[in-house]
Write a protein that holds these residues in place. Structure first.
Motif, PDB file in Angstrom:
ATOM      1  N   GLY A  28     -20.560  19.857 170.196  1.00 37.53           N
ATOM      2  CA  GLY A  28     -21.887  19.511 169.227  1.00 37.53           C
ATOM      3  C   GLY A  28     -23.076  20.109 170.939  1.00 37.53           C
ATOM      4  O   GLY A  28     -23.873  20.196 170.172  1.00 37.53           O
ATOM      5  N   ALA A  29     -22.555  19.788 171.607  1.00 39.87           N
ATOM      6  CA  ALA A  29     -23.334  20.132 173.056  1.00 39.87           C
ATOM      7  C   ALA A  29     -24.165  22.195 173.058  1.00 39.87           C
ATOM      8  O   ALA A  29     -25.415  22.178 172.788  1.00 39.87           O
ATOM      9  CB  ALA A  29     -23.723  19.682 174.112  1.00 39.87           C
ATOM     10  N   ARG A  30     -22.340  22.020 172.598  1.00 38.88           N
ATOM     11  CA  ARG A  30     -23.257  23.853 172.792  1.00 38.88           C
ATOM     12  C   ARG A  30     -23.581  24.444 171.379  1.00 38.88           C
ATOM     13  O   ARG A  30     -24.051  26.085 171.425  1.00 38.88           O
ATOM     14  CB  ARG A  30     -20.888  24.815 173.302  1.00 38.88           C
ATOM     15  N   ALA A  31     -23.276  24.056 170.371  1.00 39.60           N
ATOM     16  CA  ALA A  31     -24.425  24.454 169.046  1.00 39.60           C
ATOM     17  C   ALA A  31     -24.838  23.422 168.982  1.00 39.60           C
ATOM     18  O   ALA A  31     -26.035  25.111 168.692  1.00 39.60           O
ATOM     19  CB  ALA A  31     -23.328  23.627 167.704  1.00 39.60           C
ATOM     20  N   ALA A  32     -25.588  22.888 169.869  1.00 39.80           N
ATOM     21  CA  ALA A  32     -27.009  22.870 170.096  1.00 39.80           C
ATOM     22  C   ALA A  32     -27.539  24.320 170.104  1.00 39.80           C
ATOM     23  O   ALA A  32     -28.943  24.378 170.871  1.00 39.80           O
ATOM     24  CB  ALA A  32     -27.666  21.751 170.458  1.00 39.80           C
ATOM     25  N   ARG A  33     -27.251  23.904 171.894  1.00 37.93           N
ATOM     26  CA  ARG A  33     -27.860  25.238 172.537  1.00 37.93           C
ATOM     27  C   ARG A  33     -27.578  26.731 171.933  1.00 37.93           C
ATOM     28  O   ARG A  33     -29.003  27.452 172.183  1.00 37.93           O
ATOM     29  CB  ARG A  33     -27.113  25.670 173.882  1.00 37.93           C
ATOM     30  N   LEU A  34     -27.088  26.998 170.753  1.00 36.68           N
ATOM     31  CA  LEU A  34     -26.907  28.573 170.126  1.00 36.68           C
ATOM     32  C   LEU A  34     -27.849  28.106 169.480  1.00 36.68           C
ATOM     33  O   LEU A  34     -28.071  29.060 168.737  1.00 36.68           O
ATOM     34  CB  LEU A  34     -24.839  28.245 169.621  1.00 36.68           C
ATOM     35  N   GLU A  35     -28.137  26.663 168.506  1.00 35.08           N
ATOM     36  CA  GLU A  35     -29.007  27.056 167.638  1.00 35.08           C
ATOM     37  C   GLU A  35     -30.281  27.503 168.664  1.00 35.08           C
ATOM     38  O   GLU A  35     -31.169  27.706 167.398  1.00 35.08           O
ATOM     39  CB  GLU A  35     -28.858  25.662 167.220  1.00 35.08           C
ATOM     40  N   GLU A  36     -30.605  26.683 169.482  1.00 36.15           N
ATOM     41  CA  GLU A  36     -31.582  27.603 170.849  1.00 36.15           C
ATOM     42  C   GLU A  36     -31.724  28.771 171.035  1.00 36.15           C
ATOM     43  O   GLU A  36     -32.773  29.394 170.417  1.00 36.15           O
ATOM     44  CB  GLU A  36     -31.082  26.937 171.926  1.00 36.15           C
ATOM     45  N   GLU A  37     -30.418  29.590 170.878  1.00 37.21           N
ATOM     46  CA  GLU A  37     -30.496  30.800 171.127  1.00 37.21           C
ATOM     47  C   GLU A  37     -31.075  31.314 169.724  1.00 37.21           C
ATOM     48  O   GLU A  37     -31.417  32.276 169.502  1.00 37.21           O
ATOM     49  CB  GLU A  37     -29.149  31.010 171.895  1.00 37.21           C
ATOM     50  N   ALA A  38     -30.780  31.451 168.809  1.00 32.64           N
ATOM     51  CA  ALA A  38     -31.085  31.928 167.592  1.00 32.64           C
ATOM     52  C   ALA A  38     -32.703  31.261 167.351  1.00 32.64           C
ATOM     53  O   ALA A  38     -32.574  32.488 166.818  1.00 32.64           O
ATOM     54  CB  ALA A  38     -30.572  30.981 166.399  1.00 32.64           C
ATOM     55  N   VAL A  58     -35.378  45.521 164.599  1.00 28.05           N
ATOM     56  CA  VAL A  58     -35.842  43.788 164.582  1.00 28.05           C
ATOM     57  C   VAL A  58     -34.660  43.255 163.290  1.00 28.05           C
ATOM     58  O   VAL A  58     -34.542  42.251 163.466  1.00 28.05           O
ATOM     59  CB  VAL A  58     -36.805  44.270 163.549  1.00 28.05           C
ATOM     60  N   GLY A  59     -34.312  44.481 162.591  1.00 19.07           N
ATOM     61  CA  GLY A  59     -33.002  43.895 161.609  1.00 19.07           C
ATOM     62  C   GLY A  59     -31.527  43.285 162.075  1.00 19.07           C
ATOM     63  O   GLY A  59     -31.235  42.557 162.022  1.00 19.07           O
ATOM     64  N   GLU A  60     -31.549  43.964 163.592  1.00 17.58           N
ATOM     65  CA  GLU A  60     -30.008  43.068 164.200  1.00 17.58           C
ATOM     66  C   GLU A  60     -30.385  41.777 164.906  1.00 17.58           C
ATOM     67  O   GLU A  60     -29.445  41.469 165.354  1.00 17.58           O
ATOM     68  CB  GLU A  60     -29.995  44.727 165.638  1.00 17.58           C
ATOM     69  N   CYS A  61     -31.592  42.000 165.287  1.00 22.10           N
ATOM     70  CA  CYS A  61     -32.214  41.095 165.953  1.00 22.10           C
ATOM     71  C   CYS A  61     -31.995  39.577 164.419  1.00 22.10           C
ATOM     72  O   CYS A  61     -31.853  39.045 164.986  1.00 22.10           O
ATOM     73  CB  CYS A  61     -33.982  40.376 166.003  1.00 22.10           C
ATOM     74  N   ARG A  62     -31.653  40.056 163.535  1.00 22.74           N
ATOM     75  CA  ARG A  62     -32.585  39.059 162.455  1.00 22.74           C
ATOM     76  C   ARG A  62     -30.816  38.721 161.754  1.00 22.74           C
ATOM     77  O   ARG A  62     -30.207  37.612 161.311  1.00 22.74           O
ATOM     78  CB  ARG A  62     -33.371  39.347 161.313  1.00 22.74           C
ATOM     79  N   ASP A  63     -29.829  39.856 161.904  1.00 25.13           N
ATOM     80  CA  ASP A  63     -27.991  39.472 162.339  1.00 25.13           C
ATOM     81  C   ASP A  63     -28.167  38.963 163.080  1.00 25.13           C
ATOM     82  O   ASP A  63     -26.721  38.006 162.267  1.00 25.13           O
ATOM     83  CB  ASP A  63     -27.669  41.433 161.746  1.00 25.13           C
ATOM     84  N   LEU A  64     -28.439  39.122 163.715  1.00 22.94           N
ATOM     85  CA  LEU A  64     -27.489  38.006 165.351  1.00 22.94           C
ATOM     86  C   LEU A  64     -27.598  36.573 165.240  1.00 22.94           C
ATOM     87  O   LEU A  64     -27.105  35.969 165.143  1.00 22.94           O
ATOM     88  CB  LEU A  64     -28.222  38.804 166.555  1.00 22.94           C
ATOM     89  N   VAL A  65     -29.165  36.397 164.648  1.00 22.83           N
ATOM     90  CA  VAL A  65     -29.748  34.453 164.474  1.00 22.83           C
ATOM     91  C   VAL A  65     -29.070  34.853 162.990  1.00 22.83           C
ATOM     92  O   VAL A  65     -28.143  33.626 163.668  1.00 22.83           O
ATOM     93  CB  VAL A  65     -31.358  35.190 163.893  1.00 22.83           C
ATOM     94  N   ALA A  66     -28.191  34.990 161.882  1.00 25.10           N
ATOM     95  CA  ALA A  66     -27.724  35.012 161.003  1.00 25.10           C
ATOM     96  C   ALA A  66     -26.584  34.549 161.274  1.00 25.10           C
ATOM     97  O   ALA A  66     -25.273  33.667 161.100  1.00 25.10           O
ATOM     98  CB  ALA A  66     -27.415  35.819 159.847  1.00 25.10           C
ATOM     99  N   ALA A  67     -25.872  35.474 162.493  1.00 25.78           N
ATOM    100  CA  ALA A  67     -24.744  34.951 162.800  1.00 25.78           C
ATOM    101  C   ALA A  67     -24.295  33.928 163.708  1.00 25.78           C
ATOM    102  O   ALA A  67     -23.643  33.447 163.988  1.00 25.78           O
ATOM    103  CB  ALA A  67     -24.171  36.356 163.815  1.00 25.78           C
ATOM    104  N   LEU A  68     -25.439  33.639 164.683  1.00 23.28           N
ATOM    105  CA  LEU A  68     -25.208  32.188 166.187  1.00 23.28           C
ATOM    106  C   LEU A  68     -25.551  31.013 164.443  1.00 23.28           C
ATOM    107  O   LEU A  68     -25.322  30.820 165.627  1.00 23.28           O
ATOM    108  CB  LEU A  68     -26.562  33.086 166.266  1.00 23.28           C
ATOM    109  N   LEU A  69     -26.494  31.206 163.812  1.00 22.75           N
ATOM    110  CA  LEU A  69     -25.980  30.352 162.616  1.00 22.75           C
ATOM    111  C   LEU A  69     -25.187  29.517 162.697  1.00 22.75           C
ATOM    112  O   LEU A  69     -24.605  28.713 162.069  1.00 22.75           O
ATOM    113  CB  LEU A  69     -28.238  30.289 162.338  1.00 22.75           C
ATOM    114  N   GLY A  70     -24.429  30.837 161.503  1.00 22.21           N
ATOM    115  CA  GLY A  70     -23.156  30.473 161.352  1.00 22.21           C
ATOM    116  C   GLY A  70     -22.140  30.094 162.034  1.00 22.21           C
ATOM    117  O   GLY A  70     -21.378  29.341 161.516  1.00 22.21           O
ATOM    118  N   TRP A  71     -22.193  30.782 163.375  1.00 22.97           N
ATOM    119  CA  TRP A  71     -21.319  29.451 164.520  1.00 22.97           C
ATOM    120  C   TRP A  71     -21.890  28.577 164.879  1.00 22.97           C
ATOM    121  O   TRP A  71     -21.144  27.951 164.670  1.00 22.97           O
ATOM    122  CB  TRP A  71     -21.381  30.698 165.438  1.00 22.97           C
ATOM    123  N   THR A  72     -23.088  28.111 164.880  1.00 27.17           N
ATOM    124  CA  THR A  72     -23.786  27.051 165.358  1.00 27.17           C
ATOM    125  C   THR A  72     -23.234  26.055 163.481  1.00 27.17           C
ATOM    126  O   THR A  72     -22.432  25.244 164.033  1.00 27.17           O
ATOM    127  CB  THR A  72     -25.048  26.620 165.085  1.00 27.17           C
TER     128      THR A  72
END
Length: 128
Positions: A28-38, A58-72
């Protein structure tokens, strides 16, 4: 399970419940940290978009955000399942206590030598 004692059962369920609870908290703590990164990456994407950086970057950054949120989301689901399993282990411990503690207490109070008792053949204790 014939070789397990009440004490071993309680110790094992305690260890299992504690380990699962600890794991759940860590994930849970790692997920919260990952969400902060997103969120940080999303802000970066907005900033670089505003200064007209290459749209593919910019698109790659947004794709990374989507991936990070999925992992979270997956990590949060795992943490929740782990917490549920920890509660199940605690319930198993409580069940063991309710069903076996009286036997354990009688065994502790018994004047019979433990070493001699462990030598008794199990078949001798069965009813015919």
């Amino acid at each position: 399970m014939a070789g397990i004692t009440y004490t071993d059962l309680v110790r094992a369920t305690n260890k299992l419940a504690a380990g699962l609870a600890r794991n759940s908290e860590q994930v849970g703590a790692r997920a919260a940290r990952l969400e902060e990164e997103a969120q940080d990456t999303s802000r970066v994407a907005e900033v670089i978009s505003a200064i007209r950086v290459d749209p593919s970057t910019v698109g790659e950054c947004r794709d990374l955000v989507a991936a990070l949120l999925g992992w979270t989301g997956a990590m949060n689901a795992y943490a929740a399942a782990s917490a549920t399993t920890a509660r199940s282990a605690e319930a198993a411990q409580e069940q063991a206590r309710r069903t076996h503690e009286a036997f354990q207490e009688a065994f502790r109070r018994s004047p019979v030598d433990r070493d001699e008792l462990s030598q008794v053949k199990r078949s001798w204790l069965t009813q015919e």
